[in-house]
Design an enzyme around this catalytic site. Structure first.
Site, PDB file in Angstrom:
ATOM      1  N   GLU A 128     -35.414 -57.371 -21.132  1.00 47.21           N
ATOM      2  CA  GLU A 128     -36.798 -57.458 -20.666  1.00 47.21           C
ATOM      3  C   GLU A 128     -36.980 -58.621 -19.686  1.00 47.21           C
ATOM      4  OE1 GLU A 128     -39.094 -55.414 -20.870  1.00 47.21           O
ATOM      5  OE2 GLU A 128     -38.337 -54.078 -22.407  1.00 47.21           O
ATOM      6  N   CYS A 284     -44.534 -40.730 -11.554  1.00 42.84           N
ATOM      7  CA  CYS A 284     -45.725 -41.260 -10.882  1.00 42.84           C
ATOM      8  C   CYS A 284     -45.291 -42.417  -9.981  1.00 42.84           C
ATOM      9  CB  CYS A 284     -46.741 -41.716 -11.926  1.00 42.84           C
ATOM     10  SG  CYS A 284     -48.376 -41.973 -11.249  1.00 42.84           S
ATOM     11  N   CYS A 291     -46.762 -34.914  -8.922  1.00 42.52           N
ATOM     12  CA  CYS A 291     -47.911 -34.539  -9.753  1.00 42.52           C
ATOM     13  C   CYS A 291     -47.758 -33.165 -10.382  1.00 42.52           C
ATOM     14  CB  CYS A 291     -49.191 -34.603  -8.946  1.00 42.52           C
ATOM     15  SG  CYS A 291     -49.575 -36.273  -8.427  1.00 42.52           S
ATOM     16  N   CYS A 294     -45.855 -33.384 -13.466  1.00 39.15           N
ATOM     17  CA  CYS A 294     -46.220 -34.493 -14.347  1.00 39.15           C
ATOM     18  C   CYS A 294     -46.731 -33.982 -15.694  1.00 39.15           C
ATOM     19  CB  CYS A 294     -47.284 -35.340 -13.661  1.00 39.15           C
ATOM     20  SG  CYS A 294     -47.860 -36.677 -14.708  1.00 39.15           S
ATOM     21  N   CYS A 300     -55.272 -36.415 -15.744  1.00 38.14           N
ATOM     22  CA  CYS A 300     -55.261 -37.374 -14.641  1.00 38.14           C
ATOM     23  C   CYS A 300     -56.453 -37.149 -13.703  1.00 38.14           C
ATOM     24  CB  CYS A 300     -53.951 -37.260 -13.871  1.00 38.14           C
ATOM     25  SG  CYS A 300     -53.857 -38.398 -12.485  1.00 38.14           S
TER      26      CYS A 300
HETATM   27 FE1  SF4 Z   1     -49.394 -39.833 -11.564  1.00 40.88          FE
HETATM   28 FE2  SF4 Z   1     -51.543 -38.401 -12.177  1.00 40.88          FE
HETATM   29 FE3  SF4 Z   1     -49.799 -37.446 -10.460  1.00 40.88          FE
HETATM   30 FE4  SF4 Z   1     -49.171 -37.669 -13.038  1.00 40.88          FE
HETATM   31  S1  SF4 Z   1     -50.695 -36.356 -12.141  1.00 40.88           S
HETATM   32  S2  SF4 Z   1     -47.877 -38.205 -11.298  1.00 40.88           S
HETATM   33  S3  SF4 Z   1     -50.240 -39.528 -13.588  1.00 40.88           S
HETATM   34  S4  SF4 Z   1     -51.046 -39.254 -10.203  1.00 40.88           S
END
Ligand code: SF4
Length: 543
Positions: A128, A284, A291, A294, A300
């Site tokens: 870390e 992200c 997206c 995601c 989101c």
């Molecule tokens: Fe990022 Fe939202 Fe796109 Fe997911 S949907 S990659 S959280 S901006």
């Protein structure tokens, strides 16, 4: 940067801790919740270890975990009725252990062993600290060498600052290594070798452990349900909730910490935090977020806004009315966390409208005169004189060529004068300004300082009596120099000297490099060095 590829590091350490069999050639794969021949282990992770055959039987293999998180390792004979070879080792978090007892069998084929080893806690801590401000790819080699040299808190506490600096050299932000070692000493000498177990205590009691590191250690190693906020998490949370206010402001950071602490999974906080950081590092991402792939896109707000814009654009195309805006999409400047009114949503940026940061402060510009002082060593190879920096401040305790700060705007002759004065006082030898040979300028960017080293060389004959009242100093060969605790900037300085020497020897041989050597004498920078504007102008041949 924090979380990118945190898991491999964590696992790598676990593997290196599997001590009884040192013959294992490699380790492969792991994945949370993976099931293999013995059932699923909620909250556990699996590591597959390949061939560890000794005398026709699998050797075990301790797999370890810090104190409260018990670790289970299992062994099996090879070539059993499944015909499977190899060995699987799993470790489970304390919640699994509570459910199943301290010792047990999940499957007749497997024998369970309980092992504990606080070194895993140290591993989480070291990784870390090293991963702050540094890429994973850079850290891995340093991490492995560090853990090999100081596998326990006691070993780290007994190390000298010199050794720590030597191992840390090149990793940057040198105070991190120093404070890590100070903290280890404190745990051993003042806390009876027992690490604090909560984020609050870790941050309060250990030097160099800030809010992020404390949260990471407490959640990953001790299972405390506390969130973490690093650069990746900031990006994900800002996009998830359309937070467009300046993320370097304390109010926004506090708000993000509140969100992280609320969101964190109570039963698997360490996994949750690592997953959130990993999401930021791999999906992200700052410039090209994925997206559509995601896993949290339904939640989101930034993505929802992009989708609405797309839907609205297609409706307009077909002459339909525009969608009614969502009440969640408050206008610019609508609340303290929104995009500022002066910089509203930019459709061309999509989700990357978030996060927003205040413009970066310009780094401080500093000039330093540095002299590569050298002599012929016993075998004819050059030896260099290096001095130790003060034990506090920038690059504390590191070694460097004799250097002194320069006032801005000094001409070359003036620079030589002040440098010669400095060397005279220090070596107690007459140093003529004309014997200082200009090598070039080396630019190094520290986080907040744009540092230009104006580099000269000076060859000395015989031994030099150095002023004992000055900083510690020593003569080193090139090899010793590279193994010493020297900064990356000093390595660049030595490289510049070597390049100049190469150019000079080419000149002496009447080779093609003769012309380059001539240019060097006129004040140019040897090939490959970064030029400051001043050096560039100085290097121009006269019209
Ligand atoms: Fe990022 Fe939202 Fe796109 Fe997911 S949907 S990659 S959280 S901006």
């Amino acid at each position: 940067m924090g979380g990118a590829a945190r898991l491999p590091l964590d696992h790598m350490h676990c593997i290196s801790s599997v001590t009884p069999s040192r013959s294992m050639p490699y380790v492969a794969a792991c994945s949370p919740g993976m099931t293999k021949a013995g059932g699923t282990f909620p909250g556990g992770r699996w590591l597959q270890l390949s061939w560890m055959l000794t005398g026709g039987r699998m050797q075990l293999l301790g797999l370890l975990v810090a104190s409260e998180r018990q670790v289970w390792a299992r062994e099996r004979s090879c070539g059993d009725e499944d015909g499977e070879e190899g060995c699987w080792v799993g470790f489970c978090c304390s919640s699994w252990n509570q459910q199943h007892g301290d010792r047990g069998t999940c499957c007749e084929k497997w024998h369970w062993h309980l092992c504990t080893d606080p070194s895993v806690l140290l591993a989480v801590w070291v990784s870390e600290i090293m991963l702050q401000q540094t890429q994973v790819a850079t850290v891995i080699d340093y991490y492995n060498r560090w853990m090999q040299k100081w596998p326990t808190l006691q070993a780290l506490a007994a190390a000298s600052l010199e050794e720590v600096n030597e191992l840390w050299a090149g990793l940057g932000y040198y105070s991190r290594g120093k404070r890590l070692q100070e903290a280890a000493r404190k745990v051993v000498s003042e806390l009876a070798g027992r690490m604090p177990r909560t984020a609050e205590d870790l941050q309060r009691l250990l030097p160099g452990v800030g809010r992020y590191t404390a949260g990471a250690i407490a959640s990953i190693s001790f299972g405390q349900a506390t969130g973490v906020v690093d650069g990746n998490v900031i990006r994900v949370l800002c996009r998830l909730r359309c937070i467009g206010a300046d993320t370097s402001s304390l109010a926004v950071i506090d708000c993000l910490w509140d969100m992280a602490n609320t969101l964190v999974d109570r039963s698997r906080p360490g996994d949750f935090n690592q997953a959130l950081m990993e999401l930021g590092a791999t999906v992200c991402t700052p410039k090209s977020p994925l997206c559509r792939e995601c896993p949290v896109k339904e939640h989101c707000h930034a993505w929802r806004r992009v989708e609405k814009e797309l839907a609205s654009a297609s409706q307009k195309l077909f002459g339909k009315t525009t969608l009614v805006p969502d009440v969640e999409d408050c206008g610019p400047g609508g609340c303290p966390l929104c995009l500022p009114a002066a910089e509203p949503w930019d459709s061309s940026l999509g989700v990357t409208n978030f996060p927003r940061k205040a413009a970066k402060k310009q780094p401080r510009v500093e000039w330093t005169a540095t002299c590569v002082l050298e002599r012929r060593g016993r075998l004819g190879a050059p030896e260099y004189l290096i001095v130790q920096r003060p034990s506090s401040g920038l690059l504390a305790g590191l070694w460097e060529f004799p250097s002194l700060p320069l006032a801005p705007g000094l001409q070359e002759e003036q620079q030589k004068e002040v440098l010669a004065d400095h060397l005279r006082a220090w070596t107690r030898q007459p140093v003529q300004t004309q014997s200082l040979c200009f090598i070039g300028e080396v630019v190094h960017i520290f986080s907040h300082i744009h540092q230009t080293y104006v580099v000269y060389s000076l060859c000395l004959d015989g031994d030099v009596a150095l002023d004992a009242a000055s900083s510690p100093s020593r003569w080193v060969t090139e090899e010793e120099f590279r193994a010493s605790a020297v900064s990356t900037a000093m390595k660049k300085v030595l490289k510049a000297r070597e390049t100049q020497r190469g150019a000079q020897s080419g000149h002496a041989k009447g080779s093609k490099r003769k012309r380059e050597s001539k240019l060097g004498a006129a004040g140019s920078t040897p090939t490959g060095m970064q030029l400051s504007l001043r050096a560039f102008l100085r290097a121009q041949p006269p019209p």
